[in-house]
Write a protein that holds these residues in place. Structure first.
Motif, mmCIF file in Angstrom:
data_model
loop_
_atom_site.group_PDB
_atom_site.id
_atom_site.type_symbol
_atom_site.label_atom_id
_atom_site.label_comp_id
_atom_site.label_asym_id
_atom_site.label_seq_id
_atom_site.Cartn_x
_atom_site.Cartn_y
_atom_site.Cartn_z
ATOM 1 N N LYS A 110 0.832 -1.204 0.000
ATOM 2 C CA LYS A 110 0.000 0.000 0.000
ATOM 3 C C LYS A 110 0.869 1.258 0.000
ATOM 4 C CE LYS A 110 -4.115 2.019 2.027
ATOM 5 N NZ LYS A 110 -5.122 1.922 3.074
ATOM 6 N N GLU A 111 1.966 1.216 0.744
ATOM 7 C CA GLU A 111 2.888 2.351 0.793
ATOM 8 C C GLU A 111 3.492 2.620 -0.587
ATOM 9 O OE1 GLU A 111 7.347 2.904 2.484
ATOM 10 O OE2 GLU A 111 5.896 2.134 3.929
ATOM 11 N N VAL A 112 3.956 1.577 -1.259
ATOM 12 C CA VAL A 112 4.554 1.733 -2.597
ATOM 13 C C VAL A 112 3.494 2.211 -3.590
ATOM 14 C CG1 VAL A 112 5.573 0.469 -4.535
ATOM 15 C CG2 VAL A 112 6.415 0.077 -2.205
ATOM 16 N N MET A 113 2.304 1.644 -3.516
ATOM 17 C CA MET A 113 1.230 2.070 -4.415
ATOM 18 C C MET A 113 0.892 3.545 -4.204
ATOM 19 S SD MET A 113 -1.142 -1.371 -4.148
ATOM 20 C CE MET A 113 -2.539 -0.721 -5.052
ATOM 21 N N THR A 114 0.890 3.966 -2.960
ATOM 22 C CA THR A 114 0.620 5.376 -2.645
ATOM 23 C C THR A 114 1.739 6.258 -3.195
ATOM 24 O OG1 THR A 114 -0.600 4.751 -0.655
ATOM 25 C CG2 THR A 114 0.190 7.020 -0.769
ATOM 26 N N ASP A 115 2.991 5.846 -2.945
ATOM 27 C CA ASP A 115 4.142 6.623 -3.422
ATOM 28 C C ASP A 115 4.157 6.744 -4.940
ATOM 29 O OD1 ASP A 115 4.945 6.914 -0.807
ATOM 30 O OD2 ASP A 115 6.572 5.422 -0.931
#
Length: 189
Positions: A110-115
């Protein structure tokens, strides 16, 4: 036991959902055995009968059955109840982990997708591969809950006679035309 531990470790590395589903299936299987141990034992014996069993003489059939009855052990109901209780405790622990979203890979995803901006740009596409169907189902549910449009491909889907739901062709088209994310098992990919 070693094989079971290795399988559970691989599934746990995939997702808590995958290990929970494995534990639930193990528990369900043991509950079925507990309900009728003799029937289960007879099923195990029947599975091991040679294909040409009916063509053998009565003496040969009797010999095979005798050998199989010695190999297929009866199940102790008290031991099964203990195992079922332990599996229930493990399942409850895993459910707590899932509920609290203590899933480092999911949080990192989720963090990578957000970034990378997938939540801001509905035209951005993401293809994710996973090893287990249970993890695929888990990811589809989570990402749908995050507001993303998601489709999937797994080994249980038809290659596609028609362009309908449940076929790979439909899922591929949905990914190209409308969905942001496709989750696929490695075998299907």
């Amino acid at each position: 036991l070693g094989f079971t531990m290795a399988m559970l470790q691989r599934r746990f590395a995939s997702s808590t959902c995958a290990v929970r589903r494995s534990l639930e299936r193990m528990k369900e299987r043991r509950e079925r055995i507990l309900k009728d141990p003799e029937s289960y034992r007879n099923e195990q014996i029947a599975k091991k009968l040679p294909e040409d069993f009916d063509e053998l003489t009565e003496a040969e059939q009797t010999e095979i059955i005798t050998q199989l009855e010695e190999v297929v052990a009866p199940y102790n109901p008290f031991e099964l109840q203990e195992v079922i209780l332990e599996l229930t405790k493990l399942i409850d622990h895993v459910k707590l982990l899932e509920h609290n979203e203590i899933e480092s890979k999911l949080l990192k995803l989720k963090e990578v997708m957000t970034d990378k901006g997938i939540f801001r740009d509905p035209k951005m596409k993401l293809l994710i591969f996973t090893e287990h169907k249970d993890t695929l189902d888990f990811l589809v549910e989570k990402m749908t809950g995050w507001g993303l449009t998601v489709t999937q491909i797994h080994g249980g889907m038809k290659i596609g006679d028609r362009d309908t739901h449940g076929t790979r062709i439909y899922s591929e088209r949905a990914f190209k035309e409308e969905c942001q994310v496709m989750v696929a098992t490695e075998a299907a990919g």
